[in-house]
Motif scaffolding. Structure first.
Motif, PDB file in Angstrom:
ATOM      1  N   GLN A 189       2.130   6.657  -6.878  1.00 12.50           N
ATOM      2  CA  GLN A 189       1.158   7.652  -7.325  1.00 12.50           C
ATOM      3  C   GLN A 189       1.684   9.065  -7.110  1.00 12.50           C
ATOM      4  O   GLN A 189       1.502   9.931  -7.962  1.00 12.50           O
ATOM      5  CB  GLN A 189      -0.180   7.457  -6.603  1.00 12.50           C
ATOM      6  CG  GLN A 189      -0.922   6.226  -7.050  1.00 12.50           C
ATOM      7  CD  GLN A 189      -2.168   5.954  -6.229  1.00 12.50           C
ATOM      8  OE1 GLN A 189      -2.419   6.591  -5.214  1.00 12.50           O
ATOM      9  NE2 GLN A 189      -2.952   4.982  -6.666  1.00 12.50           N
ATOM     10  N   ASP A 190       2.336   9.302  -5.959  1.00 12.35           N
ATOM     11  CA  ASP A 190       2.917  10.624  -5.707  1.00 12.35           C
ATOM     12  C   ASP A 190       4.013  10.949  -6.717  1.00 12.35           C
ATOM     13  O   ASP A 190       4.090  12.073  -7.211  1.00 12.35           O
ATOM     14  CB  ASP A 190       3.491  10.712  -4.291  1.00 12.35           C
ATOM     15  CG  ASP A 190       2.424  10.970  -3.247  1.00 12.35           C
ATOM     16  OD1 ASP A 190       1.269  11.238  -3.631  1.00 12.35           O
ATOM     17  OD2 ASP A 190       2.753  10.903  -2.049  1.00 12.35           O
ATOM     18  N   VAL A 191       4.861   9.969  -7.025  1.00  9.66           N
ATOM     19  CA  VAL A 191       5.934  10.198  -8.005  1.00  9.66           C
ATOM     20  C   VAL A 191       5.323  10.550  -9.355  1.00  9.66           C
ATOM     21  O   VAL A 191       5.736  11.505 -10.013  1.00  9.66           O
ATOM     22  CB  VAL A 191       6.870   8.975  -8.112  1.00  9.66           C
ATOM     23  CG1 VAL A 191       7.743   9.052  -9.352  1.00  9.66           C
ATOM     24  CG2 VAL A 191       7.738   8.866  -6.869  1.00  9.66           C
ATOM     25  N   ALA A 192       4.316   9.791  -9.756  1.00 14.47           N
ATOM     26  CA  ALA A 192       3.667  10.074 -11.043  1.00 14.47           C
ATOM     27  C   ALA A 192       2.993  11.445 -11.016  1.00 14.47           C
ATOM     28  O   ALA A 192       3.079  12.209 -11.981  1.00 14.47           O
ATOM     29  CB  ALA A 192       2.636   8.988 -11.356  1.00 14.47           C
ATOM     30  N   LYS A 193       2.358  11.760  -9.895  1.00 16.13           N
ATOM     31  CA  LYS A 193       1.613  13.014  -9.785  1.00 16.13           C
ATOM     32  C   LYS A 193       2.541  14.229  -9.815  1.00 16.13           C
ATOM     33  O   LYS A 193       2.214  15.255 -10.390  1.00 16.13           O
ATOM     34  CB  LYS A 193       0.824  12.990  -8.475  1.00 16.13           C
ATOM     35  CG  LYS A 193      -0.180  14.086  -8.300  1.00 16.13           C
ATOM     36  CD  LYS A 193      -0.964  13.847  -7.019  1.00 16.13           C
ATOM     37  CE  LYS A 193      -2.051  14.858  -6.826  1.00 16.13           C
ATOM     38  NZ  LYS A 193      -2.791  14.637  -5.593  1.00 16.13           N
ATOM     39  N   PHE A 194       3.730  14.088  -9.197  1.00 16.05           N
ATOM     40  CA  PHE A 194       4.611  15.233  -9.061  1.00 16.05           C
ATOM     41  C   PHE A 194       5.849  15.159  -9.948  1.00 16.05           C
ATOM     42  O   PHE A 194       6.748  15.984  -9.824  1.00 16.05           O
ATOM     43  CB  PHE A 194       4.994  15.429  -7.595  1.00 16.05           C
ATOM     44  CG  PHE A 194       3.806  15.780  -6.753  1.00 16.05           C
ATOM     45  CD1 PHE A 194       3.233  17.037  -6.833  1.00 16.05           C
ATOM     46  CD2 PHE A 194       3.226  14.840  -5.914  1.00 16.05           C
ATOM     47  CE1 PHE A 194       2.121  17.361  -6.085  1.00 16.05           C
ATOM     48  CE2 PHE A 194       2.107  15.154  -5.166  1.00 16.05           C
ATOM     49  CZ  PHE A 194       1.550  16.419  -5.252  1.00 16.05           C
ATOM     50  N   ASP A 224       0.833  -1.210   0.000  1.00 19.26           N
ATOM     51  CA  ASP A 224       0.000   0.000   0.000  1.00 19.26           C
ATOM     52  C   ASP A 224       0.866   1.257   0.000  1.00 19.26           C
ATOM     53  O   ASP A 224       0.598   2.205  -0.729  1.00 19.26           O
ATOM     54  CB  ASP A 224      -0.936   0.009   1.218  1.00 19.26           C
ATOM     55  CG  ASP A 224      -1.996  -1.083   1.166  1.00 19.26           C
ATOM     56  OD1 ASP A 224      -2.191  -1.678   0.090  1.00 19.26           O
ATOM     57  OD2 ASP A 224      -2.610  -1.347   2.221  1.00 19.26           O
ATOM     58  N   ARG A 225       1.920   1.268   0.836  1.00 19.68           N
ATOM     59  CA  ARG A 225       2.808   2.428   0.907  1.00 19.68           C
ATOM     60  C   ARG A 225       3.508   2.650  -0.434  1.00 19.68           C
ATOM     61  O   ARG A 225       3.601   3.776  -0.925  1.00 19.68           O
ATOM     62  CB  ARG A 225       3.833   2.242   2.025  1.00 19.68           C
ATOM     63  CG  ARG A 225       4.687   3.476   2.265  1.00 19.68           C
ATOM     64  CD  ARG A 225       5.730   3.287   3.351  1.00 19.68           C
ATOM     65  NE  ARG A 225       6.750   2.345   2.936  1.00 19.68           N
ATOM     66  CZ  ARG A 225       6.922   1.117   3.409  1.00 19.68           C
ATOM     67  NH1 ARG A 225       6.139   0.653   4.360  1.00 19.68           N
ATOM     68  NH2 ARG A 225       7.864   0.333   2.956  1.00 19.68           N
ATOM     69  N   LEU A 226       4.010   1.577  -1.050  1.00 16.77           N
ATOM     70  CA  LEU A 226       4.680   1.703  -2.346  1.00 16.77           C
ATOM     71  C   LEU A 226       3.728   2.217  -3.425  1.00 16.77           C
ATOM     72  O   LEU A 226       4.124   3.024  -4.271  1.00 16.77           O
ATOM     73  CB  LEU A 226       5.283   0.359  -2.769  1.00 16.77           C
ATOM     74  CG  LEU A 226       6.541  -0.053  -2.013  1.00 16.77           C
ATOM     75  CD1 LEU A 226       6.938  -1.481  -2.381  1.00 16.77           C
ATOM     76  CD2 LEU A 226       7.678   0.900  -2.293  1.00 16.77           C
ATOM     77  N   GLU A 227       2.482   1.782  -3.378  1.00 17.33           N
ATOM     78  CA  GLU A 227       1.500   2.257  -4.356  1.00 17.33           C
ATOM     79  C   GLU A 227       1.241   3.753  -4.163  1.00 17.33           C
ATOM     80  O   GLU A 227       1.172   4.509  -5.127  1.00 17.33           O
ATOM     81  CB  GLU A 227       0.195   1.468  -4.240  1.00 17.33           C
ATOM     82  CG  GLU A 227      -0.889   1.918  -5.192  1.00 17.33           C
ATOM     83  CD  GLU A 227      -0.519   1.837  -6.668  1.00 17.33           C
ATOM     84  OE1 GLU A 227      -1.158   2.552  -7.472  1.00 17.33           O
ATOM     85  OE2 GLU A 227       0.392   1.075  -7.047  1.00 17.33           O
ATOM     86  N   ARG A 228       1.112   4.192  -2.904  1.00 20.24           N
ATOM     87  CA  ARG A 228       0.920   5.631  -2.642  1.00 20.24           C
ATOM     88  C   ARG A 228       2.134   6.423  -3.116  1.00 20.24           C
ATOM     89  O   ARG A 228       1.986   7.482  -3.734  1.00 20.24           O
ATOM     90  CB  ARG A 228       0.694   5.872  -1.143  1.00 20.24           C
ATOM     91  CG  ARG A 228      -0.699   5.568  -0.661  1.00 20.24           C
ATOM     92  CD  ARG A 228      -0.940   6.081   0.757  1.00 20.24           C
ATOM     93  NE  ARG A 228       0.061   5.672   1.725  1.00 20.24           N
ATOM     94  CZ  ARG A 228       0.035   4.537   2.420  1.00 20.24           C
ATOM     95  NH1 ARG A 228      -0.962   3.694   2.253  1.00 20.24           N
ATOM     96  NH2 ARG A 228       0.992   4.248   3.289  1.00 20.24           N
TER      97      ARG A 228
END
Length: 168
Positions: free
Chosen positions: A59-64, A52-56
């Protein structure tokens, strides 16, 4: 003759040392099994939490991921805005200028769709996370009275604070 009295219970058979040893080993193995089940359960929960942490984080890396590129583009956007603010009156209706303005509007729409947002600072209460105070002067205490350079957010995070004057 072979009958036992009704009130007398049969004596339990004596356990052989081998049976007693096997029962003891069985109990040790049962406790070890419970301990291993508990460890496996914790490991499974830890693994799920890590997933779950890696997925978040993914997503943050992709988002930013675009934040660096957006930051580098901000001076160009500022220069376009300044150019349009100081456009001579006789050029405002020129078709070429209208075309450049349309391109700038299209670029801003695209960047907005990607998550870039111009911050509204004028008249707002001073927020040190969103405003860089360059000057203080006349005006309502703690309120932004002039914006020298617009601030921007990217996907909800401050990309560049606004450079402002604040009332004293």
């Amino acid at each position: 003759m072979g009958m036992m009295p009704a009130n007398k219970k049969p004596e339990p058979a004596k356990e052989s040392p081998e049976v007693a040893q096997l029962k003891m080993e069985c109990e040790v193995l049962r406790k070890e099994s419970e301990r291993l089940k508990e460890i496996a359960g914790r490991a499974q929960a830890d693994l799920q939490n890590a997933k779950d942490r890696l997925e978040r984080e993914r997503q943050d890396v992709a988002k930013f991921a675009l934040a660096g590129a957006m930051t580098k583009m901000l001076p160009t956007l500022d220069n376009l805005q300044r150019a349009f603010q100081h456009l001579p009156e006789e050029l405002k209706s020129h078709e070429w200028v209208k075309g450049i303005q349309a391109i700038e509007n299209d670029l801003m729409r695209l960047l907005t769709d990607l998550g870039l947002k111009r911050m509204e600072s004028m008249g707002q209460a001073l927020d040190p996370t969103r405003h860089e105070v360059l000057q203080t002067g006349a005006g309502e205490k703690g309120k932004v009275t002039e914006v020298f350079e617009e601030g921007f957010e990217f996907n909800g995070r401050v990309l560049r604070p606004a450079k402002v004057r604040v009332g004293q």
